[in-house]
Design a protein around this motif. Structure first.
Motif, PDB file in Angstrom:
ATOM      1  N   THR A  81       0.837  -1.197   0.000  1.00 39.61           N
ATOM      2  CA  THR A  81       0.000   0.000   0.000  1.00 39.61           C
ATOM      3  C   THR A  81       0.876   1.252   0.000  1.00 39.61           C
ATOM      4  OG1 THR A  81      -0.116   0.039   2.422  1.00 39.61           O
ATOM      5  CG2 THR A  81      -1.866  -1.156   1.256  1.00 39.61           C
ATOM      6  N   ASN A  82       0.269   2.352  -0.421  1.00 41.04           N
ATOM      7  CA  ASN A  82       0.896   3.673  -0.385  1.00 41.04           C
ATOM      8  C   ASN A  82       2.205   3.739  -1.161  1.00 41.04           C
ATOM      9  OD1 ASN A  82      -1.175   4.631   1.299  1.00 41.04           O
ATOM     10  ND2 ASN A  82      -0.097   3.882   3.121  1.00 41.04           N
ATOM     11  N   GLN A  83       2.314   2.945  -2.192  1.00 38.53           N
ATOM     12  CA  GLN A  83       3.492   3.010  -3.055  1.00 38.53           C
ATOM     13  C   GLN A  83       3.083   2.753  -4.494  1.00 38.53           C
ATOM     14  OE1 GLN A  83       6.597  -0.068  -2.893  1.00 38.53           O
ATOM     15  NE2 GLN A  83       8.119   1.567  -2.956  1.00 38.53           N
ATOM     16  N   LEU A  84       3.457   3.685  -5.376  1.00 35.50           N
ATOM     17  CA  LEU A  84       3.227   3.512  -6.801  1.00 35.50           C
ATOM     18  C   LEU A  84       4.495   2.954  -7.429  1.00 35.50           C
ATOM     19  CD1 LEU A  84       1.609   3.942  -9.448  1.00 35.50           C
ATOM     20  CD2 LEU A  84       2.625   6.245  -9.551  1.00 35.50           C
ATOM     21  N   VAL A  85       4.364   1.822  -8.103  1.00 38.26           N
ATOM     22  CA  VAL A  85       5.478   1.211  -8.830  1.00 38.26           C
ATOM     23  C   VAL A  85       5.067   1.107 -10.289  1.00 38.26           C
ATOM     24  CG1 VAL A  85       6.945  -0.814  -9.109  1.00 38.26           C
ATOM     25  CG2 VAL A  85       6.263  -0.078  -6.825  1.00 38.26           C
ATOM     26  N   ALA A  86       5.882   1.663 -11.179  1.00 41.68           N
ATOM     27  CA  ALA A  86       5.602   1.615 -12.609  1.00 41.68           C
ATOM     28  C   ALA A  86       6.874   1.202 -13.346  1.00 41.68           C
ATOM     29  CB  ALA A  86       5.106   2.966 -13.119  1.00 41.68           C
ATOM     30  N   ASN A  87       6.692   0.487 -14.442  1.00 39.15           N
ATOM     31  CA  ASN A  87       7.822   0.006 -15.228  1.00 39.15           C
ATOM     32  C   ASN A  87       7.536   0.167 -16.711  1.00 39.15           C
ATOM     33  OD1 ASN A  87       9.600  -1.626 -13.109  1.00 39.15           O
ATOM     34  ND2 ASN A  87       7.459  -2.143 -12.709  1.00 39.15           N
ATOM     35  N   VAL A  88       8.577   0.547 -17.433  1.00 39.33           N
ATOM     36  CA  VAL A  88       8.536   0.579 -18.890  1.00 39.33           C
ATOM     37  C   VAL A  88       9.681  -0.305 -19.371  1.00 39.33           C
ATOM     38  CG1 VAL A  88       8.652   1.978 -20.977  1.00 39.33           C
ATOM     39  CG2 VAL A  88       7.583   2.908 -18.910  1.00 39.33           C
ATOM     40  N   ASN A  89       9.355  -1.352 -20.106  1.00 38.10           N
ATOM     41  CA  ASN A  89      10.352  -2.318 -20.550  1.00 38.10           C
ATOM     42  C   ASN A  89      10.295  -2.458 -22.065  1.00 38.10           C
ATOM     43  OD1 ASN A  89      10.682  -3.170 -17.707  1.00 38.10           O
ATOM     44  ND2 ASN A  89       8.687  -4.135 -18.007  1.00 38.10           N
ATOM     45  N   TYR A  90      11.467  -2.535 -22.680  1.00 42.51           N
ATOM     46  CA  TYR A  90      11.509  -2.812 -24.117  1.00 42.51           C
ATOM     47  C   TYR A  90      12.733  -3.646 -24.434  1.00 42.51           C
ATOM     48  CZ  TYR A  90      11.389  -2.564 -29.138  1.00 42.51           C
ATOM     49  OH  TYR A  90      11.332  -2.917 -30.468  1.00 42.51           O
ATOM     50  N   GLY A  91      12.546  -4.590 -25.351  1.00 42.84           N
ATOM     51  CA  GLY A  91      13.662  -5.407 -25.795  1.00 42.84           C
ATOM     52  C   GLY A  91      13.388  -5.961 -27.181  1.00 42.84           C
ATOM     53  N   ALA A  92      14.435  -6.511 -27.800  1.00 42.43           N
ATOM     54  CA  ALA A  92      14.297  -7.113 -29.129  1.00 42.43           C
ATOM     55  C   ALA A  92      15.376  -8.166 -29.302  1.00 42.43           C
ATOM     56  CB  ALA A  92      14.403  -6.054 -30.222  1.00 42.43           C
ATOM     57  N   TYR A  93      15.127  -9.086 -30.241  1.00 44.96           N
ATOM     58  CA  TYR A  93      16.074 -10.156 -30.522  1.00 44.96           C
ATOM     59  C   TYR A  93      17.064  -9.725 -31.606  1.00 44.96           C
ATOM     60  CZ  TYR A  93      13.236 -13.425 -27.856  1.00 44.96           C
ATOM     61  OH  TYR A  93      12.568 -14.072 -26.856  1.00 44.96           O
ATOM     62  N   GLN A  94      18.294 -10.100 -31.407  1.00 44.77           N
ATOM     63  CA  GLN A  94      19.308  -9.926 -32.435  1.00 44.77           C
ATOM     64  C   GLN A  94      19.313 -11.184 -33.293  1.00 44.77           C
ATOM     65  OE1 GLN A  94      23.216  -9.028 -30.932  1.00 44.77           O
ATOM     66  NE2 GLN A  94      24.214  -9.462 -32.894  1.00 44.77           N
ATOM     67  N   ALA A  95      18.866 -11.065 -34.520  1.00 46.56           N
ATOM     68  CA  ALA A  95      18.626 -12.233 -35.361  1.00 46.56           C
ATOM     69  C   ALA A  95      19.906 -12.691 -36.041  1.00 46.56           C
ATOM     70  CB  ALA A  95      17.565 -11.907 -36.409  1.00 46.56           C
ATOM     71  N   LYS A  96      20.357 -13.869 -35.703  1.00 46.15           N
ATOM     72  CA  LYS A  96      21.516 -14.467 -36.371  1.00 46.15           C
ATOM     73  C   LYS A  96      21.102 -15.109 -37.684  1.00 46.15           C
ATOM     74  CE  LYS A  96      25.304 -17.714 -35.470  1.00 46.15           C
ATOM     75  NZ  LYS A  96      25.887 -18.631 -34.458  1.00 46.15           N
ATOM     76  N   TYR A  97      19.867 -15.642 -37.720  1.00 48.55           N
ATOM     77  CA  TYR A  97      19.379 -16.327 -38.915  1.00 48.55           C
ATOM     78  C   TYR A  97      18.119 -15.648 -39.417  1.00 48.55           C
ATOM     79  CZ  TYR A  97      22.533 -19.989 -37.288  1.00 48.55           C
ATOM     80  OH  TYR A  97      23.626 -20.682 -36.864  1.00 48.55           O
ATOM     81  N   ARG A  98      18.259 -14.814 -40.444  1.00 52.28           N
ATOM     82  CA  ARG A  98      17.097 -14.233 -41.125  1.00 52.28           C
ATOM     83  C   ARG A  98      17.439 -14.092 -42.595  1.00 52.28           C
ATOM     84  NH1 ARG A  98      12.406 -11.009 -38.863  1.00 52.28           N
ATOM     85  NH2 ARG A  98      12.232 -10.498 -41.059  1.00 52.28           N
ATOM     86  N   PHE A  99      16.497 -14.518 -43.432  1.00 51.98           N
ATOM     87  CA  PHE A  99      16.781 -14.518 -44.865  1.00 51.98           C
ATOM     88  C   PHE A  99      16.828 -13.110 -45.442  1.00 51.98           C
ATOM     89  CE2 PHE A  99      12.218 -14.491 -44.481  1.00 51.98           C
ATOM     90  CZ  PHE A  99      11.784 -13.668 -45.505  1.00 51.98           C
ATOM     91  N   ASP A 100      16.218 -12.119 -44.768  1.00 54.10           N
ATOM     92  CA  ASP A 100      16.160 -10.763 -45.321  1.00 54.10           C
ATOM     93  C   ASP A 100      17.224  -9.850 -44.717  1.00 54.10           C
ATOM     94  OD1 ASP A 100      15.179 -10.538 -42.777  1.00 54.10           O
ATOM     95  OD2 ASP A 100      13.209  -9.766 -43.351  1.00 54.10           O
ATOM     96  N   ASN A 101      18.148 -10.432 -43.926  1.00 57.93           N
ATOM     97  CA  ASN A 101      19.265  -9.694 -43.331  1.00 57.93           C
ATOM     98  C   ASN A 101      18.840  -8.631 -42.318  1.00 57.93           C
ATOM     99  OD1 ASN A 101      21.293 -11.079 -44.819  1.00 57.93           O
ATOM    100  ND2 ASN A 101      20.787  -9.825 -46.611  1.00 57.93           N
ATOM    101  N   GLN A 102      17.601  -8.676 -41.877  1.00 51.33           N
ATOM    102  CA  GLN A 102      17.182  -7.758 -40.825  1.00 51.33           C
ATOM    103  C   GLN A 102      17.866  -8.155 -39.517  1.00 51.33           C
ATOM    104  OE1 GLN A 102      12.956  -7.105 -40.551  1.00 51.33           O
ATOM    105  NE2 GLN A 102      13.055  -6.612 -38.372  1.00 51.33           N
ATOM    106  N   LYS A 103      18.460  -7.198 -38.817  1.00 55.39           N
ATOM    107  CA  LYS A 103      19.289  -7.518 -37.659  1.00 55.39           C
ATOM    108  C   LYS A 103      18.473  -7.749 -36.393  1.00 55.39           C
ATOM    109  CE  LYS A 103      23.506  -5.221 -39.245  1.00 55.39           C
ATOM    110  NZ  LYS A 103      24.536  -4.204 -38.945  1.00 55.39           N
ATOM    111  N   PHE A 104      17.367  -7.060 -36.233  1.00 55.99           N
ATOM    112  CA  PHE A 104      16.583  -7.186 -35.009  1.00 55.99           C
ATOM    113  C   PHE A 104      15.120  -7.447 -35.346  1.00 55.99           C
ATOM    114  CE2 PHE A 104      20.253  -4.752 -33.682  1.00 55.99           C
ATOM    115  CZ  PHE A 104      20.574  -5.318 -32.457  1.00 55.99           C
ATOM    116  N   ASP A 105      14.472  -8.262 -34.516  1.00 57.09           N
ATOM    117  CA  ASP A 105      13.042  -8.477 -34.648  1.00 57.09           C
ATOM    118  C   ASP A 105      12.489  -8.919 -33.293  1.00 57.09           C
ATOM    119  OD1 ASP A 105      13.793 -11.122 -34.376  1.00 57.09           O
ATOM    120  OD2 ASP A 105      13.062 -11.774 -36.327  1.00 57.09           O
TER     121      ASP A 105
END
Length: 855
Positions: free
Chosen positions: A248-272
């Motif tokens: 009680t009496n405490q506000l906790v908030a979080n903002v999280n973001y992440g992405a995968y570094q693609a080692k295997y993708r046919f279109d050479n996109q680095k992150f997804d």
């Protein structure tokens, strides 16, 4: 004269309204200083942190305040202080270490409120969710537990229909439906989904843990022991109890973001696979001991794509292979309101909305299931989901005489609606729509329980007696999709929506059952060192009869630092309504070619023609033996061996073709070439050992917590339960692929080494997870050509910093060395990609950042 009076008044005002409060924070275990502890004044946007010697000071006006002391790796506590002029007495505070294993007050596994985790006769892990989520990349409960608890296993599926949207999970390598899930000690409902594809949970109906946001959870208690005699059906492998926040009496908030570094993708996109999570939690105090705690959570996860991997023939692979896209929104609440000295009303629950898009198998341009005028280059169907899950519980706790009484009710509902887009119905020709509503299913459960507990302090060295009763109602429904999603308008061509044929009117059903359970659960401390416990439970089901189960447990303290413990029990699991009644037509791809398969309902004309009996309950014998030890110098060790023998396990059989004379005509009338069904097909034996070693020490000016968790697990099939008519088809009834699916529920070993160091405002976490070897059979059914996934180690690293008591940041990566499972032929794997869905995943490195706000 007036000037002197003014200066004097100002001086007195400063003295009265700006007093200094100082103190020191130490570790309760060894009285060492704790640097970097956050001290917040509850209800005010002010605070401070301790210095390298654990000292702190605050300037506050005279009055009464609540100070909250918190630090990563320690329990948060609150102190009520009075600030007054000329009062310079120091405030000394000791914090208790909060490990991610066996250190919290325990609820699950014992109804004795005087019992703690460390003197429990059964092994229990307690995971402080706030501590874990602050430093790791995992955002949902399944993945969080997968990398923290060695005995827990979960993986994401792809090309597995509903399992792409609901991750199956299990304990000790047993089925997802053999683990009971509780919320605040109350039975949680299962998902309406029965898993038909993939490497885990095939033929099972588990509980969807991801409907409960991690931001709403205080801790998760995992009882690694059979507990059907205590809690009822589904607890053969153990119990997971999710305890919601009550702060009680405490506000906790979080903002999280992440992405995968693609080692295997046919279109050479680095992150997804970008993953955004935003959540907030706040609690209001109601009266002296009441509260209302509320959590809102939103998570959006994007697709990953690991198709067309190097070294694999691209013509044999799916063009889209990877995680589904998920949008998950949740609101959860937990509350308690005292109405008198001895009586409290409680309520908790929430609702979760999920929308998903999952890749189905590629239909090539020249496929007979394609219409080139619509898709000249072929197409990749998308299976969509709309899942609505709700839980609501309410009750009253009071005392009658010296008995603690809990009367409560919990209702749960899970509805799963399918859709298919980027698709067509081949039998409709060029006029076919490209999107369909495909129907779905729903499971509802209502449990009413009355429980009595009493601790007899003066009997022996303490006797706890608990008894009670629960009445459960369950309802399962299947509803049809729109006509074009399943109908063949030209019987010479494939019927229904490609990717997922809709449920037909013949599949529609509405089935219910009731259950009454009565139990007694006792624990007696014969001496201060020796405890024995006994429990018994009787349950009666309206659809298959009664069962009686018992449990014995004991704990012996050899010394203050060494304890032996063990349990012996019988257990059961009732077949789920989905296993009894599910029926549908699905499309399998064998060697890249589509095959229509009927999932026949237990008791249907097809199963009767093969002599398949009605489903009955699974029964088990569980045993565990282990010890706990405090080794000195901050070391603790627990070792627990276990044995689980299960008779009449419900599984999905292999596929019977229309060439069998008993069912040939029935299958041809259905326009399908193969059939599968649920049956009590096998009996299994599981043996294993869990080891947890923990160490905590002062290192320089900071604190180092180290933990090593190891699980060794071996599952064997003891027998295949066939009748006389099926004996010639024994190898088909439980075929090679199904055998390896059951064994792959957990790797034969899993190890987790975590090093957690905190100093001043900094925190560092380094974690290694080793997944043991997994073997799976291919679609070619060749025992000499298995897909073997050799042992691999993933490495996680994170760095956290608190800029102020209110704001903190964590950055890091999971699997930072981009380790992948071994590749295999995509046209022969279950999923149609270079990897089957195994526990370590096949997405590669996940980089993340987390911003935390605490007021």
């Amino acid at each position: 004269m007036n000037t002197k009076i003014l200066v004097t008044c100002c001086f007195l005002s400063v003295s009265a309204f700006s007093q200094s409060i100082r103190g020191r924070v130490t570790d309760e275990a060894n009285s060492s200083a704790l640097p970097g502890v956050t001290i917040l004044v509850v209800g005010k946007q002010t605070g401070t942190t301790t210095d390298a010697s654990g000292n702190f000071s605050l300037q506050l006006a005279s009055g009464r305040y609540t100070l909250r002391f918190s630090s990563l790796g320690y329990d948060t506590i609150e102190k009520l202080v009075t600030v007054a002029a000329n009062d310079n007495a120091p405030l000394d505070v000791a914090l208790k270490s909060a490990q991610t294993n066996l250190t919290e007050v325990m609820v699950v596994g014992s109804r004795n409120i005087n019992r703690s985790v460390t003197d429990s006769p059964a092994p229990i892990d307690v995971i402080d969710v706030r501590q874990v989520t602050a430093k790791t990349g995992q955002l949902d409960v399944n993945q969080l537990l997968q990398f923290v608890a060695p005995s827990f296993n979960s993986n994401r599926q792809t090309g597995s229909d509903g399992a792409d949207h609901v991750d199956p999970a299990s304990l000790r390598g047993l089925g997802p439906d053999q683990t009971l899930v509780l919320i605040n000690g109350k039975r949680q409902h299962q998902s309406a989904l029965v898993t038909l594809f993939g490497t885990r949970g095939r033929g099972n109906t588990g509980t969807d843990l991801n409907t409960i946001p991690a931001a709403a959870i205080e801790r998760i208690e995992i009882l690694r022991d059979g507990a059907a005699a205590q809690y009822g059906s589904d607890a053969i492998a153990g119990v997971i109890n999710i305890v919601l926040k009550a702060t009680t009496n405490q506000l906790v908030a979080n903002v999280n973001y992440g992405a995968y570094q693609a080692k295997y993708r046919f279109d050479n996109q680095k992150f997804d696979g970008g993953n955004l999570n935003v959540n907030a939690n706040y609690g209001w105090r109601i009266g002296k001991n009441g509260f209302l705690n509320l959590t809102g959570d939103y998570n959006q996860r994007e697709h990953t794509n690991r198709a067309n991997t190097p070294g694999i023939d691209s013509t044999l692979q799916r063009r889209q292979y990877g995680d589904s896209r998920i949008k998950n929104s949740s609101v959860y609440a937990n509350s308690q309101i005292p109405v008198s000295t001895n009586t409290t009303i409680y309520a908790f629950g929430g609702i979760n909305f999920r929308k998903g898009d999952a890749y189905a198998w590629t239909r090539t341009a020249d496929s007979p299931r394609n219409i080139p005028s619509i898709y000249p280059d072929g197409f990749d169907p998308i299976i969509t989901s709309t899942i609505t899950d709700g839980t609501f519980a309410a009750g009253v706790r009071t005392t009658l005489g010296n008995w603690n009484v809990d009367l409560g009710n919990i209702f749960g509902s899970n509805r799963f609606d399918y859709g298919v887009k980027n698709t067509l119905n081949t039998s409709m020709g060029a006029t076919s729509p490209r999107e369909f509503k495909a129907g779905g299913f729903q499971l509802q459960q209502n449990v009413t329980g009355l429980h009595f507990t009493r601790f007899f302090k003066n009997t022996l060295q303490g006797l706890n007696v608990a008894f009670g009763s629960e009445f459960r109602y369950e309802n399962y429904q299947i509803f049809a999709g729109e006509e074009a999603s399943y109908k063949a308008y030209d019987i010479s061509k494939a019927a229904g929506a490609q990717g997922f044929p809709g449920f037909q009117p013949s599949n529609v059903l509405n089935k219910s059952r009731t259950n009454l359970g009565i139990y007694i659960d006792t624990e007696a401390d014969l001496t201060k060192a020796f405890m024995i416990g006994a429990a018994a439970r009787y349950e009666n089901y309206s659809d298959f009869g009664s069962t009686l189960n018992g449990k014995l447990s004991s704990r012996l303290k050899i010394s203050p630092s060494f304890m032996l413990r063990g349990t012996l029990s019988t257990g059961f699991r009732a077949p789920s309504l989905a296993q009894k009644y599910f029926n549908s037509t699905i499309t399998n791809f064998v060697g890249g070619q589509p095959v229509q398969v009927q999932i026949a309902q237990n008791g249907s004309a097809i199963t009767q023609a093969l002599g398949i009996p009605d489903l009955k309950q699974e029964t088990s014998v569980n045993a565990s033996l282990g010890f706990t030890s405090e080794l000195g110098n901050g070391f603790s060790l627990t070792v627990d061996g276990y044995y689980v023998r299960i008779k009449d396990r419900v599984v999905l059989t292999g596929q019977f073709s229309d060439e069998l004379p008993e069912i040939s005509d029935a299958l041809k009338q259905l326009n399908v070439s193969q059939v599968q069904f649920f049956t009590n097909a096998i009996s299994t034996r599981t043996r294993g050992i869990d080891v947890v070693l923990a160490h905590r020490t002062q290192l320089g000016q900071g604190r180092l917590n180290t933990s090593l968790g190891v699980n060794f697990n071996s599952l064997d099939t003891i027998s295949v339960n066939t009748n006389e008519k099926l004996k010639p088809y024994k190898d088909l009834y439980f075929d090679l692929r199904e055998y390896y699916f059951v064994r792959a529920s957990a790797p034969p070993s899993k190890m987790n080494l975590t090093l957690d160091y905190s100093v001043n405002k900094w925190a560092f976490l380094l974690r290694f997870v080793r997944f043991g070897e997994v073997k799976l059979a291919n679609w070619n059914y060749d025992p000499t050509d298995l897909d073997i996934y050799r042992p691999k180690v993933t490495t996680d690293l994170s760095i956290s910093y608190r800029f102020t008591p209110q704001i903190g940041l964590s950055i890091g990566g999971s699997n930072i060395f981009n380790v992948y499972p071994d590749m295999h032929r995509a046209d022969l794997t279950e999923s149609g990609g270079a990897w089957d869905p195994v526990q370590m995943g096949s997405n590669g490195t996940y980089w993340f950042g987390k911003l935390n706000f605490r007021f």
